[in-house]
Write an enzyme that holds these catalytic residues in place. Sequence first.
Site, mmCIF file in Angstrom:
data_model
loop_
_atom_site.group_PDB
_atom_site.id
_atom_site.type_symbol
_atom_site.label_atom_id
_atom_site.label_comp_id
_atom_site.label_asym_id
_atom_site.label_seq_id
_atom_site.Cartn_x
_atom_site.Cartn_y
_atom_site.Cartn_z
ATOM 1 N N HIS A 49 33.695 36.469 -10.002
ATOM 2 C CA HIS A 49 34.165 37.745 -10.559
ATOM 3 C C HIS A 49 35.045 37.503 -11.784
ATOM 4 C CE1 HIS A 49 36.172 41.532 -11.122
ATOM 5 N NE2 HIS A 49 37.334 41.032 -10.738
ATOM 6 N N HIS B 101 35.699 38.988 -16.002
ATOM 7 C CA HIS B 101 36.933 39.223 -16.777
ATOM 8 C C HIS B 101 37.087 38.396 -18.052
ATOM 9 C CE1 HIS B 101 39.284 41.951 -14.274
ATOM 10 N NE2 HIS B 101 38.978 41.249 -13.210
ATOM 11 N N GLU C 68 38.675 46.989 -14.496
ATOM 12 C CA GLU C 68 37.797 46.593 -13.379
ATOM 13 C C GLU C 68 36.447 47.316 -13.402
ATOM 14 O OE1 GLU C 68 37.924 44.128 -11.502
ATOM 15 O OE2 GLU C 68 39.996 43.530 -11.499
ATOM 16 N N SER D 148 30.483 41.460 -12.741
ATOM 17 C CA SER D 148 30.381 40.302 -11.831
ATOM 18 C C SER D 148 29.557 40.619 -10.585
ATOM 19 C CB SER D 148 31.786 39.874 -11.378
ATOM 20 O OG SER D 148 32.361 40.901 -10.560
HETATM 21 C C1 LIG Z 1 44.624 48.489 -2.740
HETATM 22 C C2 LIG Z 1 45.314 47.299 -3.334
HETATM 23 C C3 LIG Z 1 45.600 46.187 -2.526
HETATM 24 C C4 LIG Z 1 46.230 45.080 -3.071
HETATM 25 C C5 LIG Z 1 46.598 45.080 -4.423
HETATM 26 C C6 LIG Z 1 46.328 46.182 -5.212
HETATM 27 C C7 LIG Z 1 45.700 47.276 -4.682
HETATM 28 C C8 LIG Z 1 45.427 48.414 -5.519
HETATM 29 C C9 LIG Z 1 46.416 49.383 -5.751
HETATM 30 C C10 LIG Z 1 46.148 50.453 -6.613
HETATM 31 C C11 LIG Z 1 44.906 50.538 -7.247
HETATM 32 C C12 LIG Z 1 43.920 49.601 -6.987
HETATM 33 C C13 LIG Z 1 44.178 48.540 -6.125
HETATM 34 C C14 LIG Z 1 43.113 47.560 -5.806
HETATM 35 N N1 LIG Z 1 42.694 46.762 -6.985
HETATM 36 C C15 LIG Z 1 41.510 46.055 -6.914
HETATM 37 C C16 LIG Z 1 41.088 45.282 -7.996
HETATM 38 N N2 LIG Z 1 39.935 44.598 -7.912
HETATM 39 C C17 LIG Z 1 39.180 44.635 -6.791
HETATM 40 C C18 LIG Z 1 37.941 43.865 -6.743
HETATM 41 C C19 LIG Z 1 37.319 43.468 -7.921
HETATM 42 C C20 LIG Z 1 36.131 42.733 -7.889
HETATM 43 C C21 LIG Z 1 35.555 42.357 -6.681
HETATM 44 C C22 LIG Z 1 34.280 41.536 -6.654
HETATM 45 C C23 LIG Z 1 33.040 42.364 -7.038
HETATM 46 N N3 LIG Z 1 32.838 43.418 -6.040
HETATM 47 C C24 LIG Z 1 31.834 41.418 -7.056
HETATM 48 O O1 LIG Z 1 31.028 41.445 -6.111
HETATM 49 O O2 LIG Z 1 31.738 40.636 -8.032
HETATM 50 C C25 LIG Z 1 36.177 42.738 -5.495
HETATM 51 C C26 LIG Z 1 37.372 43.492 -5.520
HETATM 52 C C27 LIG Z 1 39.633 45.416 -5.720
HETATM 53 N N4 LIG Z 1 40.779 46.104 -5.787
HETATM 54 FE FE LIG Z 2 39.188 41.829 -11.208
#
Ligand SMILES: Cc1ccccc1-c1ccccc1CNc1cnc(-c2ccc(C[C@H](N)C(=O)O)cc2)cn1
Ligand SMILES: [Fe+3]
Length: 305
Positions: free
Chosen positions: A169, A174, A214, A248
């Site tokens: 990813h 990125h 993202e 990704s």
């Molecule tokens: C919910 C949360 C938990 C921990 C840290 C931050 C957060 C949070 C808070 C507010 C807004 C968004 C978030 C979560 N942020 C994110 C950021 N990136 C991902 C994420 C990005 C990419 C991937 C891999 C992708 N699906 C792939 O298959 O390549 C998997 C997960 C998932 N969540």
């Molecule tokens: Fe990311």
Amino acid sequence: GCEWFPKHIKDLDICAKRVIMYGAGLDADHPGFKDQDYRRRRLMFAEVAMEHKHGEAIPRIEYTESERKTWGVIYRKLRELHKKYACQEFLDNFELLERHCGYSENNVPQLEDISKFLRAKTGFRVRPVAGYLSARDFLAGLAYRVFFCTQYVRHHADPFYTPEPDTVHELMGHMALFADPDFAQFSHEIGLASLGASEDDLNKLATLYFFSIEFGLSCDSHTDTIDTTGKENHKKQPYKVYGAGLLSSAGELQHAIEGEPTVLRFDPDRVVQQECLITTFQTAYFYTRNFEEAQQKLRMFTNNM
Ligand SMILES: Cc1ccccc1-c1ccccc1CNc1cnc(-c2ccc(C[C@H](N)C(=O)O)cc2)cn1
Ligand SMILES: [Fe+3]
């Protein structure tokens, strides 16, 4: 009380250790959960990340045959889709990564080489992290033009979508755009706005990050293609992709462009109302005309926070 935040780039050593949702995806239904070799491998990556200190070179990883195979399967599929759907800035910088950072289907690139490349381009650098950080710690890195990167490879069971970030990813999604000045500036300003922000503002900024860096779409100038008969055919491909979570994931990338999901304009007041889904495809995406526009809208929003 008033939240602590890093006052110096070295303070990110503190943020990097505060991993939450350790092995996020490794709950019971994750394919890697039952695979003892995989879990052992993950522990090695976690140790490398926990031992890293700012200013040190990032240790090079000798990836296994299985990790290199998973990488190659994904690389070939994604590069086909990137050529069709990725925005031009991404494509141009990805070619530089192939030329200068060892990007190829047969080689998993090393974070140290990419960090040196990005520092020369936009001043961004990367550093290893063992898994999810809180939104606050993660965004604080952007304030110093530091991007926290996982170094482990997703489990081979489902190469085209994984619920947790992995190095495929980071590297395939990125890295390329952190070489683009406008994208780097946009990312930097989200980070700066997050320092010392209230819980409420922090979550808004994390959501803006989520639906841009993202999962963001950009609407390239509409490209009308003239087919062989010279007849104007109006099959417009209205959107290009710049979000790393799409670039990704072969599965979600096709869903976002071919699956006709809801696509809304990147207006921060509307974006912050959208729920971030972190284990499934998104149900809505947001598009901006370009990074300058996203930048202006972000400034308007943060000036009124
Ligand atoms: C919910 C949360 C938990 C921990 C840290 C931050 C957060 C949070 C808070 C507010 C807004 C968004 C978030 C979560 N942020 C994110 C950021 N990136 C991902 C994420 C990005 C990419 C991937 C891999 C992708 N699906 C792939 O298959 O390549 C998997 C997960 C998932 N969540
Ligand atoms: Fe990311």
